[in-house]
Design a protein around this motif. Structure first.
Motif, PDB file in Angstrom:
ATOM      1  N   TYR A  19       8.514  -2.300  -8.300  1.00  0.00           N
ATOM      2  CA  TYR A  19       7.419  -2.335  -9.108  1.00  0.00           C
ATOM      3  C   TYR A  19       6.519  -1.004  -9.072  1.00  0.00           C
ATOM      4  CZ  TYR A  19       8.078  -7.347  -9.351  1.00  0.00           C
ATOM      5  OH  TYR A  19       8.768  -8.621  -9.569  1.00  0.00           O
ATOM      6  N   LYS A  20       6.266  -0.347  -8.083  1.00  0.00           N
ATOM      7  CA  LYS A  20       5.604   0.669  -8.282  1.00  0.00           C
ATOM      8  C   LYS A  20       6.123   1.939  -8.575  1.00  0.00           C
ATOM      9  CE  LYS A  20       2.480   4.064  -6.374  1.00  0.00           C
ATOM     10  NZ  LYS A  20       1.229   3.956  -6.322  1.00  0.00           N
ATOM     11  N   ALA A  21       7.662   1.911  -8.457  1.00  0.00           N
ATOM     12  CA  ALA A  21       8.390   3.000  -8.727  1.00  0.00           C
ATOM     13  C   ALA A  21       8.731   3.159 -10.261  1.00  0.00           C
ATOM     14  CB  ALA A  21       9.553   3.185  -7.766  1.00  0.00           C
ATOM     15  N   VAL A  65       8.426   5.727   4.595  1.00  0.00           N
ATOM     16  CA  VAL A  65       8.183   4.253   4.868  1.00  0.00           C
ATOM     17  C   VAL A  65       7.555   4.135   6.469  1.00  0.00           C
ATOM     18  CG1 VAL A  65       8.663   1.678   5.277  1.00  0.00           C
ATOM     19  CG2 VAL A  65       9.621   3.389   3.358  1.00  0.00           C
ATOM     20  N   PHE A  66       6.389   3.892   6.677  1.00  0.00           N
ATOM     21  CA  PHE A  66       5.659   3.983   8.040  1.00  0.00           C
ATOM     22  C   PHE A  66       6.314   2.657   8.889  1.00  0.00           C
ATOM     23  CE2 PHE A  66       3.393   6.765   5.819  1.00  0.00           C
ATOM     24  CZ  PHE A  66       2.610   7.587   6.560  1.00  0.00           C
ATOM     25  N   TYR A  99       4.318   7.186  -0.094  1.00  0.00           N
ATOM     26  CA  TYR A  99       3.974   6.831   1.181  1.00  0.00           C
ATOM     27  C   TYR A  99       3.732   5.601   1.343  1.00  0.00           C
ATOM     28  CZ  TYR A  99       3.494  11.934   1.540  1.00  0.00           C
ATOM     29  OH  TYR A  99       3.956  13.304   1.828  1.00  0.00           O
ATOM     30  N   VAL A 100       4.804   4.621   1.748  1.00  0.00           N
ATOM     31  CA  VAL A 100       4.288   3.037   2.144  1.00  0.00           C
ATOM     32  C   VAL A 100       4.051   2.892   3.590  1.00  0.00           C
ATOM     33  CG1 VAL A 100       5.369   0.850   1.841  1.00  0.00           C
ATOM     34  CG2 VAL A 100       6.305   2.691   0.567  1.00  0.00           C
ATOM     35  N   TYR A 101       2.835   2.617   3.462  1.00  0.00           N
ATOM     36  CA  TYR A 101       2.022   2.613   4.999  1.00  0.00           C
ATOM     37  C   TYR A 101       1.646   1.207   5.386  1.00  0.00           C
ATOM     38  CZ  TYR A 101      -2.763   2.735   2.868  1.00  0.00           C
ATOM     39  OH  TYR A 101      -3.684   2.236   1.940  1.00  0.00           O
ATOM     40  N   TRP A 126       0.944  -1.029   0.230  1.00  0.00           N
ATOM     41  CA  TRP A 126      -0.021   0.100   0.027  1.00  0.00           C
ATOM     42  C   TRP A 126       0.964   1.158   0.113  1.00  0.00           C
ATOM     43  CZ3 TRP A 126      -1.307  -4.648   1.697  1.00  0.00           C
ATOM     44  CH2 TRP A 126      -2.318  -5.461   1.471  1.00  0.00           C
ATOM     45  N   ALA A 127       0.814   1.983  -1.162  1.00  0.00           N
ATOM     46  CA  ALA A 127       1.953   2.887  -1.297  1.00  0.00           C
ATOM     47  C   ALA A 127       1.101   4.141  -2.101  1.00  0.00           C
ATOM     48  CB  ALA A 127       3.158   2.213  -1.790  1.00  0.00           C
ATOM     49  N   PRO A 128       0.481   4.951  -1.820  1.00  0.00           N
ATOM     50  CA  PRO A 128       0.170   6.139  -2.816  1.00  0.00           C
ATOM     51  C   PRO A 128       1.271   7.088  -2.933  1.00  0.00           C
ATOM     52  CG  PRO A 128      -0.575   6.384  -0.356  1.00  0.00           C
ATOM     53  CD  PRO A 128      -0.136   4.890  -0.543  1.00  0.00           C
TER      54      PRO A 128
END
Length: 176
Positions: free
Chosen positions: A142-144, A104-105, A11-13, A1-3
């Motif tokens: 992957y997200k980046a 990163v949370f 923000y990786v929460y 979960w990373a909006p």
């Protein structure tokens, strides 16, 4: 979960770090953890599209999509490892406002534990060694890679006045 926000800060929460679960159970857990949230897209590794002979040649992604009632938009992540790690370095880089491009949370214990353990591949300095525990960092990659255009990464990398990340320290080039 990373909006990612409008300034391209990630923000990786939350993370789901499991083993021994079926693909459909993982999908249902993702759905459960996402309840009440607006998830616009799930980036997934390309190999989830491979047909599985043990289940009538239906891919894992199709089964996961079915298990969640087809409520999510699944997008195959960019698998270009070089672009991906370049994008992760871009996110880790200190920006003009003095902050990195990724937060990163503390709830992401496994990502926090495994990210510092990543080492470069001895045969390819643009990639990381894939023999280590890299599931969390790969998710960030992957997200980046799927969200930040390559031309933007190359422009940032070529800036002469940009701070240089050397691992545990920050070096600011002297202006000539």
């Amino acid at each position: 979960w990373a909006p990612m926000d409008e300034n391209r800060k990630l923000y990786v929460y939350r993370e789901l770090y499991v083993s021994g679960m079926s693909d459909t159970d993982v999908a249902m857990e993702m759905d459960s953890l996402s309840r009440g949230e607006r998830i616009s897209c799930i980036y997934y590794p390309w190999d989830l599209d491979n047909p599985q002979p043990t289940v009538n040649f239906i891919s894992m992604r199709e089964r996961m999509d079915d298990a969640t009632g087809r409520k999510f938009y699944w997008k195959k992540a960019n698998k270009d490892r070089k672009q991906g790690w370049m994008a992760v370095r871009f996110l880790l880089k200190i920006r003009e406002n003095g902050q990195p491009g990724m937060k990163v949370f503390s709830s992401c214990k496994n990502l926090i534990r495994t990210m510092p353990q990543q080492v470069f591949d001895e045969g390819n300095g643009e990639d990381l060694d894939t023999n280590g525990e890299d599931h969390g960092p790969d998710g960030v990659r992957y997200k980046a890679a799927s969200f930040i255009p390559l031309h933007e990464l190359e422009e940032q990398a070529n800036r002469k006045d940009a701070p240089i990340d050397v691992g545990g320290a920050l070096v600011i080039p002297a202006h000539v």
